[in-house]
Enzyme design. Structure first.
Site, PDB file in Angstrom:
ATOM      1  N   LYS A 119      -3.518 -14.727  28.977  1.00  0.00           N
ATOM      2  CA  LYS A 119      -4.934 -14.670  28.618  1.00  0.00           C
ATOM      3  C   LYS A 119      -5.490 -16.078  28.828  1.00  0.00           C
ATOM      4  O   LYS A 119      -5.578 -16.877  27.894  1.00  0.00           O
ATOM      5  CB  LYS A 119      -5.062 -14.219  27.159  1.00  0.00           C
ATOM      6  CG  LYS A 119      -6.416 -13.670  26.819  1.00  0.00           C
ATOM      7  CD  LYS A 119      -6.370 -12.912  25.498  1.00  0.00           C
ATOM      8  CE  LYS A 119      -7.770 -12.603  24.985  1.00  0.00           C
ATOM      9  NZ  LYS A 119      -8.567 -11.741  25.849  1.00  0.00           N
TER      10      LYS A 119
HETATM   11  N1  PPE Z   1      -7.694  -6.730  29.057  1.00  0.00           N
HETATM   12  C1  PPE Z   1      -8.473  -7.838  29.132  1.00  0.00           C
HETATM   13  C2  PPE Z   1      -8.789  -8.402  30.466  1.00  0.00           C
HETATM   14  C3  PPE Z   1      -8.953  -8.418  27.961  1.00  0.00           C
HETATM   15  O1  PPE Z   1      -9.709  -9.504  28.039  1.00  0.00           O
HETATM   16  C4  PPE Z   1      -8.633  -7.842  26.707  1.00  0.00           C
HETATM   17  C5  PPE Z   1      -9.153  -8.440  25.438  1.00  0.00           C
HETATM   18  C6  PPE Z   1      -7.810  -6.693  26.683  1.00  0.00           C
HETATM   19  C7  PPE Z   1      -7.355  -6.176  27.868  1.00  0.00           C
HETATM   20  C8  PPE Z   1      -7.368  -6.054  25.398  1.00  0.00           C
HETATM   21  O2  PPE Z   1      -6.446  -6.880  24.726  1.00  0.00           O
HETATM   22  P1  PPE Z   1      -6.287  -6.868  23.133  1.00  0.00           P
HETATM   23  O3  PPE Z   1      -7.515  -7.491  22.548  1.00  0.00           O
HETATM   24  O4  PPE Z   1      -5.060  -7.653  22.887  1.00  0.00           O
HETATM   25  O5  PPE Z   1      -6.138  -5.448  22.730  1.00  0.00           O
HETATM   26  N2  PPE Z   1     -10.425  -9.055  25.566  1.00  0.00           N
HETATM   27  C9  PPE Z   1     -10.826 -10.055  24.610  1.00  0.00           C
HETATM   28  C10 PPE Z   1     -11.977 -10.896  25.139  1.00  0.00           C
HETATM   29  C11 PPE Z   1     -13.339 -10.336  25.043  1.00  0.00           C
HETATM   30  C12 PPE Z   1     -14.385 -11.370  25.384  1.00  0.00           C
HETATM   31  O6  PPE Z   1     -15.500 -10.978  25.795  1.00  0.00           O
HETATM   32  O7  PPE Z   1     -14.146 -12.566  25.209  1.00  0.00           O
HETATM   33  C13 PPE Z   1     -11.095  -9.449  23.245  1.00  0.00           C
HETATM   34  O8  PPE Z   1     -11.260  -8.239  23.131  1.00  0.00           O
HETATM   35  O9  PPE Z   1     -11.107 -10.197  22.283  1.00  0.00           O
END
Ligand code: PPE
Length: 312
Positions: A158
């Protein structure tokens, strides 16, 4: 966005307005940062509690490691920093953003001599894709931008710079009038949303793309997979073709910011009956119960914030 009182920076709480960086910060030029998105809920059972806190801290350290960025704090210090920041801001329910980044140091592509700075900020953040989106579903479009490939970057991390990929997709589809972008991976298989993982329901079976489809290994993805199994649904991790989106009975997205949000339309194809499907509704109900501490089975996913009880 709503402003708080304090931000944790390199080991101490500083006033929100004083949490600043120099313009020659390495991460500002090259995207050399890694971050987390975490949520804290005002739970019925444990008061304010951070959802799956340890998993987020673990992923932050994993992302840092993948980009050769040693975090100058222990995992426990970062966990405490989050709890302390939430408490200091007097928040009971909020979004938390820990960020580890290369700070002010030599310019150029070798970052190893730049300092590693860490901040943790939190603020109140409502439904990412709107309250109506969460109850009725959002309209999504498959972006012409493919999800970043493991041949050139690291989908499992991330990392700040990698989000330029999601940002291009999001801009493209919002300009076209849709609420969310779905990205295919470099092979053209279904990958995920711009900031969420994706699930497809067909004939009662719940499908989601596998780790090998360039997804971010979402913490809410794992939680929902666990809940689906606990509720007795058949769950299959496999590659999904683009048309399987159009043919789905139900589709939903999961993420910390978006929580569990149904998709009611993709590329102008109505999904199922065009609202929240029954399996999505079932999973969303139990997931919301888990987030808000209403389901004992998932109490272990909550990390309570030590807050001083208000007197009087
Ligand atoms: N894929 C991506 C690309 C992604 O950024 C997130 C979280 C997820 C999947 C889901 O991951 P999880 O939160 O562990 O279930 N995206 C984060 C960023 C959002 C933003 O705008 O900044 C979030 O949901 O916090």
């Amino acid at each position: 966005m709503p402003q708080g009182d304090y931000i944790w920076k390199n080991g101490e709480l500083v006033a929100w307005d004083d949490a600043k960086v120099h313009v020659l910060t390495h991460a500002l030029h090259y995207g050399t940062g890694v971050f987390e998105g975490v949520r804290c809920y005002d739970t019925a059972s444990h008061g304010p509690a951070v959802f799956r806190h340890q998993e987020h801290v673990d992923r932050l350290f994993m992302s840092s490691e993948l980009f050769y960025m040693p975090v100058p704090f222990t995992k426990e210090q970062i966990r405490q920093a989050t709890l302390e920041t939430i408490a200091a801001n007097g928040l009971r329910s909020c979004y938390v953003r820990p960020l580890v980044f290369r700070g002010e140091g030599p310019m150029g592509l070798s970052p190893l001599d730049s300092p590693v700075d860490v901040i943790v900020a939190c603020w109140e953040w409502g439904s990412y894709l709107g309250d109506e989106g969460k109850s009725k579903g959002v309209r999504a479009k498959v972006s012409s931008w493919r999800r970043l490939s493991p041949a050139g970057l690291i989908p499992h991390a991330k990392a700040s710079g990698q989000y330029l990929n999601s940002i291009l997709a999001k801009i493209e589809v919002t300009k076209a009038g849709y609420e969310e972008a779905i990205l295919l991976d470099d092979r053209g298989m279904v990958c995920e949303g711009s900031g969420e993982n994706i699930f497809v329901v067909r004939d009662g079976v719940v499908f989601t793309p596998p780790q090998s489809a360039s997804i971010l290994d979402g913490i809410n993805r794992r939680s929902v997979m666990q809940i689906a199994a606990d509720l007795g649904y058949e769950l299959v991790e496999r590659d999904l073709g683009r048309a399987e989106l159009y043919l789905a009975d139900e589709i939903f997205l999961t993420g910390t910011a978006a929580e569990l949000t149904p998709v009611r339309e993709i590329d102008d194809h109505t999904i199922g009956a065009g609202g929240m499907g029954p399996i999505t509704a079932d999973l969303q109900r139990v997931f919301e119960d888990a987030l808000h501490g209403r389901d004992e089975r998932y109490a272990g996913w909550l990390d309570p914030v030590p807050v001083r009880e208000q007197v009087g």
